[in-house]
Design a protein around this motif. Structure first.
Motif, short mmCIF file in Angstrom:
data_model
loop_
_atom_site.label_atom_id
_atom_site.label_comp_id
_atom_site.label_asym_id
_atom_site.label_seq_id
_atom_site.Cartn_x
_atom_site.Cartn_y
_atom_site.Cartn_z
N THR A 24 0.86 -1.18 0.00
CA THR A 24 0.00 0.00 0.00
C THR A 24 0.89 1.23 0.00
O THR A 24 2.02 1.20 0.53
CB THR A 24 -0.95 0.05 1.22
OG1 THR A 24 -0.17 0.02 2.41
CG2 THR A 24 -1.92 -1.11 1.21
N ALA A 31 3.70 4.18 -5.82
CA ALA A 31 2.89 3.16 -6.49
C ALA A 31 3.38 2.95 -7.91
O ALA A 31 3.44 1.81 -8.40
CB ALA A 31 1.42 3.57 -6.49
N TRP A 34 6.45 0.90 -7.85
CA TRP A 34 6.07 -0.50 -7.65
C TRP A 34 5.58 -1.13 -8.95
O TRP A 34 5.95 -2.25 -9.29
CB TRP A 34 4.99 -0.62 -6.56
CG TRP A 34 4.61 -2.03 -6.32
CD1 TRP A 34 5.19 -2.91 -5.45
CD2 TRP A 34 3.58 -2.77 -6.99
NE1 TRP A 34 4.58 -4.14 -5.53
CE2 TRP A 34 3.60 -4.09 -6.48
CE3 TRP A 34 2.66 -2.46 -7.98
CZ2 TRP A 34 2.71 -5.07 -6.91
CZ3 TRP A 34 1.78 -3.44 -8.41
CH2 TRP A 34 1.82 -4.72 -7.88
N LEU A 35 4.73 -0.41 -9.70
CA LEU A 35 4.25 -0.90 -10.99
C LEU A 35 5.42 -1.22 -11.93
O LEU A 35 5.45 -2.27 -12.56
CB LEU A 35 3.32 0.12 -11.66
CG LEU A 35 1.91 0.24 -11.11
CD1 LEU A 35 1.25 1.52 -11.62
CD2 LEU A 35 1.08 -0.97 -11.51
N ASP A 69 -8.23 3.61 -10.96
CA ASP A 69 -7.39 2.42 -10.84
C ASP A 69 -6.56 2.20 -12.10
O ASP A 69 -6.96 2.59 -13.20
CB ASP A 69 -8.25 1.17 -10.63
CG ASP A 69 -9.06 1.21 -9.35
OD1 ASP A 69 -8.65 1.93 -8.41
OD2 ASP A 69 -10.09 0.52 -9.29
N VAL A 86 -3.06 -1.37 -9.47
CA VAL A 86 -3.10 -0.52 -8.28
C VAL A 86 -4.52 0.03 -8.18
O VAL A 86 -5.04 0.61 -9.13
CB VAL A 86 -2.08 0.63 -8.37
CG1 VAL A 86 -2.25 1.58 -7.19
CG2 VAL A 86 -0.66 0.09 -8.42
N LEU A 110 -3.29 3.75 -1.95
CA LEU A 110 -3.19 3.01 -3.20
C LEU A 110 -2.80 1.59 -2.83
O LEU A 110 -1.82 1.37 -2.12
CB LEU A 110 -2.14 3.64 -4.11
CG LEU A 110 -2.40 5.10 -4.45
CD1 LEU A 110 -1.15 5.73 -5.04
CD2 LEU A 110 -3.56 5.23 -5.40
N THR A 111 -3.56 0.61 -3.28
CA THR A 111 -3.34 -0.79 -2.96
C THR A 111 -2.85 -1.52 -4.20
O THR A 111 -3.46 -1.43 -5.25
CB THR A 111 -4.64 -1.44 -2.46
OG1 THR A 111 -5.09 -0.69 -1.33
CG2 THR A 111 -4.43 -2.88 -2.06
N ALA A 112 -1.73 -2.25 -4.08
CA ALA A 112 -1.11 -2.89 -5.23
C ALA A 112 -1.17 -4.40 -5.15
O ALA A 112 -1.06 -4.98 -4.07
CB ALA A 112 0.36 -2.43 -5.32
#
Length: 120
Positions: A24, A31, A34-35, A69, A86, A110-112
């Motif tokens: 998160t 985020a 992370w992507l 999203d 995400v 933001l949740t991944a």
């Protein structure tokens, strides 16, 4: 939502148990990093990237701050399919309550999550 299956909508990921969430973030740029990392881990398994990573990241930087999203899906060698996404809380398109958002005292979250599934 306790099913081991991925939700149909990316926005439903925050309702999953914490053990199903990869990370998160409170900052969009984290985020997006992370992507990029999740995509980098599967890049060698792509037959041919249809959309360049740079274009994907540019779109994510535009969409995530607006509560939209981001979900990428690609077929991999061997008939497997990967999704990298995400979810935003609050979410512009889905008016579901977000528990992480409520606990964070009004800090957007933001949740991944990334999943690889076997094809048909």
């Amino acid at each position: 939502m306790t099913s081991v299956l991925s939700p149909r909508r990316t926005s439903d990921w925050p309702a999953k148990p914490g053990s199903r969430i990869a990370a998160t973030f409170e900052e969009v740029w984290l985020a997006v990093v992370w992507l990029a990392g999740a995509y980098g881990r599967i890049r060698a398994e792509l037959p041919l990237p249809v959309v360049l990573l740079e274009e994907r990241l540019e779109a994510a930087l535009d969409l995530l701050p607006r509560g939209v999203d981001v979900r990428w899906g690609e077929w991999l060698h061997g008939g497997r399919f990967v999704t990298i996404g995400v979810a935003c809380c609050p979410n512009r398109h889905v008016p579901l309550p977000c528990l992480a958002y409520e606990r964070a005292a009004a800090v957007p979250t933001l949740t991944a999550r990334s999943t690889v599934e076997a094809g048909p």
